[in-house]
Scaffold this active site. Structure first.
Site, PDB file in Angstrom:
ATOM      1  N   GLY A 196      29.883 -37.538  25.586  1.00 28.11           N
ATOM      2  CA  GLY A 196      28.750 -36.986  24.861  1.00 28.11           C
ATOM      3  C   GLY A 196      28.472 -37.771  23.601  1.00 28.11           C
ATOM      4  N   PRO A 197      27.288 -37.586  23.023  1.00 30.87           N
ATOM      5  CA  PRO A 197      26.939 -38.289  21.782  1.00 30.87           C
ATOM      6  C   PRO A 197      27.871 -37.890  20.647  1.00 30.87           C
ATOM      7  CG  PRO A 197      25.009 -37.250  22.793  1.00 30.87           C
ATOM      8  CD  PRO A 197      26.199 -36.722  23.502  1.00 30.87           C
ATOM      9  N   PRO A 198      27.917 -38.681  19.583  1.00 30.34           N
ATOM     10  CA  PRO A 198      28.758 -38.314  18.431  1.00 30.34           C
ATOM     11  C   PRO A 198      28.333 -36.980  17.833  1.00 30.34           C
ATOM     12  CG  PRO A 198      28.011 -40.601  18.262  1.00 30.34           C
ATOM     13  CD  PRO A 198      27.262 -39.996  19.403  1.00 30.34           C
ATOM     14  N   GLY A 201      31.056 -32.160  19.483  1.00 29.03           N
ATOM     15  CA  GLY A 201      32.204 -31.247  19.519  1.00 29.03           C
ATOM     16  C   GLY A 201      33.273 -31.610  20.520  1.00 29.03           C
ATOM     17  N   HIS A 418      -3.411 -41.562   4.118  1.00 23.25           N
ATOM     18  CA  HIS A 418      -2.646 -42.004   5.292  1.00 23.25           C
ATOM     19  C   HIS A 418      -1.953 -40.806   5.960  1.00 23.25           C
ATOM     20  CE1 HIS A 418      -0.196 -45.081   7.503  1.00 23.25           C
ATOM     21  NE2 HIS A 418       0.624 -44.041   7.601  1.00 23.25           N
ATOM     22  N   GLU A 419      -1.242 -40.017   5.180  1.00 26.04           N
ATOM     23  CA  GLU A 419      -0.523 -38.863   5.746  1.00 26.04           C
ATOM     24  C   GLU A 419      -1.494 -37.789   6.222  1.00 26.04           C
ATOM     25  OE1 GLU A 419       2.525 -39.166   6.402  1.00 26.04           O
ATOM     26  OE2 GLU A 419       2.784 -41.001   5.245  1.00 26.04           O
TER      27      GLU A 419
END
Length: 598
Positions: A196-198, A201, A418-419
């Site tokens: 699993g990804p970091p 758990g 822009h935002e």
């Protein structure tokens, strides 16, 4: 390490003292500083002129004193009989030292003492580098043993990975009651690989298994096996399994097993480097001729693609348990688990926080709760409130506010429009990800941020959704062009992401109307070069031109769509941008109210 340098300093000081003692005790107690060195001819001339007061003869060496009080030294020929007659005629006081006095001590100090000091310093260095400061304990395993009953972590302390917990519960049953399975001829699993990804758990699950099963638990990292000395890694593997057999039934947990389990023959060092010897020994111990019973090996990795196939076959790691990032219900369960350790206000809605944190792992959520507690403590609050959690989430997702960054009024206006362009396009496109927050406060590397949060976790994406995402990315550049009639570098990252996504649609997702449902270009990652990726071009130059033209067509189409929306709602754009300049940050509720105004 401090003790190591202290020991070095002590022995260097001792060596200097020995040299000083040698100078004073074995160099005839004569001071060599300010002493004249005479040639044999000069010495004879001074003798004949009566300038020599006294001398001491030590073999061929002569140390003496002149009438004027100066010390001198020279060398003579012991066989020169006339010289001794000259001493007698001049009436010089002559002393003679026995030849080779203290010869063995001098030989020892000059020849052997430096070697002894070096050997001692080497042993001292090795001792400091070993666990427990035991010299020559290279082959001892560095695994930490948690004895039966010492682990307080159970499955109740793990949330958000219910499927993985169910699969691992069987391992606990194997360890608690192996006869229940062996009487039917079943074999206890040798190993379980957590993938699993970091931060999802994996290590916590391994500790929970040990706590639930109530058996000894050996914990070690894959990098702890590898040492600069050849053969040490394999010896440590043997020592670890010997210790485990004496504590069976037990669990061996190897974290980050990819440090020693990488595919053999893929590195630059050939097939006989230290890491591969360590892996070979691990393979033998897991399923060799001398297989142990009652030892379950649990390993964790986020790189299963680089592991050696021999490590993954049945009989070694029999089970591969996927530990994915939690879904919305899992995130809520994890937040509730960590909330027990923090004083939360009754007004906090953990369900809302869980919905607004898609992609967060258990480690991210624990960090979120901790950051919120730190923020509340800085403000002097008694409880962690919803605004503290929102602020902590923004800090994790977008970076810390850079309020000290000075922007002139023209730059602020450009960033605001822009935002506002991003937000306006996202709002008026059908079925978009809702706008969560707009801000022109610089955060991290960004000068402004428009944050969208999906209503639900997404696992697959439609072509229409990806086109809308590109359109929203281009909304900022379109807004700048329409309002200011000029282009800036502020859209650099937006253009990069939009171009990358368009090319992925064509080359990876098979969403090309010209090239059809095919993939183009293969990404390969040489195992020994870490994260460095190589793009292999497996298509012709003509196809490359088609890819470039179609990517350009997609970007142009989305750009025109964004321009159409902003032109139609230009007054709303001015309103949102002006509000941003006044308030700097607009949340989703305020944004909706602004757009609903007449």
């Amino acid at each position: 390490m401090k003790t190591f340098f202290k020991g070095i300093l002590i022995w260097v000081t001792l060596g200097i003292l020995i040299l000083l003692i040698y100078n004073f005790l074995f160099l005839d107690n004569f001071s060599l500083y300010g002493t004249l060195t005479l040639t044999y001819t000069d010495f004879i001339e001074k003798l004949e002129r009566g300038e020599v007061k006294e001398i001491t003869i030590d073999g061929k060496k002569v140390i003496g004193k002149l009438i004027n009080g100066k010390d001198f030294t020279t060398f003579i020929l012991p066989e020169d009989r006339e010289l001794y007659s000259l001493f007698k005629r001049q009436g010089i006081k002559v002393s003679v030292k026995p030849e080779n006095q203290n010869h063995w001590i001098t030989t020892f100090l000059i020849s052997w003492l430096p070697f002894i000091v070096l050997i001692f310093l080497w042993v001292l260095f090795i001792r400091q580098m070993q666990p427990g400061n035991k010299p020559f304990s290279f082959a001892r395993s560095r695994a930490k043993l948690i004895k039966e009953g010492e682990s307080k972590v159970t499955f109740k302390d793990v949330a958000g990975v219910e499927e993985a917990k169910e699969e691992l519960q069987e391992v606990v049953e194997f360890l608690k009651n192996p006869q229940r399975f062996t009487k039917l001829g079943a074999r206890i699993p040798k190993g379980v690989l957590l993938i699993g990804p970091p931060g999802t758990g994996k290590t916590l699950l391994a500790k929970a298994i040990a706590g639930e099963a109530g058996v000894p638990f050996f914990s070690i990292s894959g990098s702890d096996f590898v040492e600069m000395f050849v053969g040490v890694g394999a010896a440590r593997v043997r020592d670890l399994f010997q210790q485990a057999k004496s504590h069976a039934p037990c669990i061996i947990f190897i974290d980050e097993i990819d440090a020693v389990g990488r595919m053999r023959g893929a590195g630059l060092g050939g097939g006989h480097d230290e890491r591969e010897q360590t892996l070979n020994q691990l393979l033998v111990e897991m399923d060799g001729f001398d297989t142990g019973e009652g030892i379950v090996i649990i390993a964790a990795t986020n790189r299963p693609d680089i592991l050696d196939p021999a490590l993954l076959r049945p009989g070694r790691f029999d089970r591969q348990v996927i530990v994915p990032p939690p879904d919305v219900h899992g995130r809520e369960a994890i937040l509730s688990l960590y909330a027990k350790k923090i004083k939360l206000s009754p007004t906090v809605d953990l369900k809302a926080i869980a919905k607004s944190t898609p992609g967060f792992t258990g480690a991210n959520l624990e960090n979120l709760m901790n950051e919120a507690a730190l923020i509340a403590a800085k403000k002097g609050k008694e409880f962690v409130e919803m605004e503290d959690l929102e602020e902590a989430k923004d800090k994790i997702l977008m970076g810390k506010e850079r309020k000290g960054m000075a922007l002139n009024e023209e730059e602020k206006r450009i960033i605001a429009y822009h935002e506002a362009g991003h937000a306006l396009v996202a709002y008026y496109l059908p079925d978009p990800d809702p706008v969560h927050k707009i801000s022109i406060i610089p955060r991290g590397q960004a000068l402004g941020v428009t944050q969208q949060l999906p209503l639900d976790d997404r696992h697959i994406y439609t072509e229409d959704y990806l086109l809308k995402k590109i359109t929203v990315l281009l909304g900022g550049r379109v807004s700048e062009e329409i309002v200011f009639q000029k282009l800036t570098t502020g859209a650099r990252d937006d253009l990069k992401r939009a171009t990358t996504l368009a090319k992925k649609m064509i080359c990876e997702f098979g969403m090309s109307k010209y090239l059809g449902p095919l993939t183009y270009g293969r990404s390969e990652e040489p195992i020994f070069l870490g994260k460095e990726m190589f793009q292999i071009k497996d298509f012709s130059e003509e196809t490359a031109k088609v890819i470039d033209l179609e990517a350009k067509e997609i970007i142009h189409k989305c750009y025109e769509e964004a321009k159409k929306i902003i032109t139609k709602y230009i007054e709303k754009l001015h309103l949102v941008a002006q509000t941003l300049l006044e308030e700097e940050t607009i949340d989703s509720e305020k944004f909706k109210l602004l757009l609903q105004e007449n």
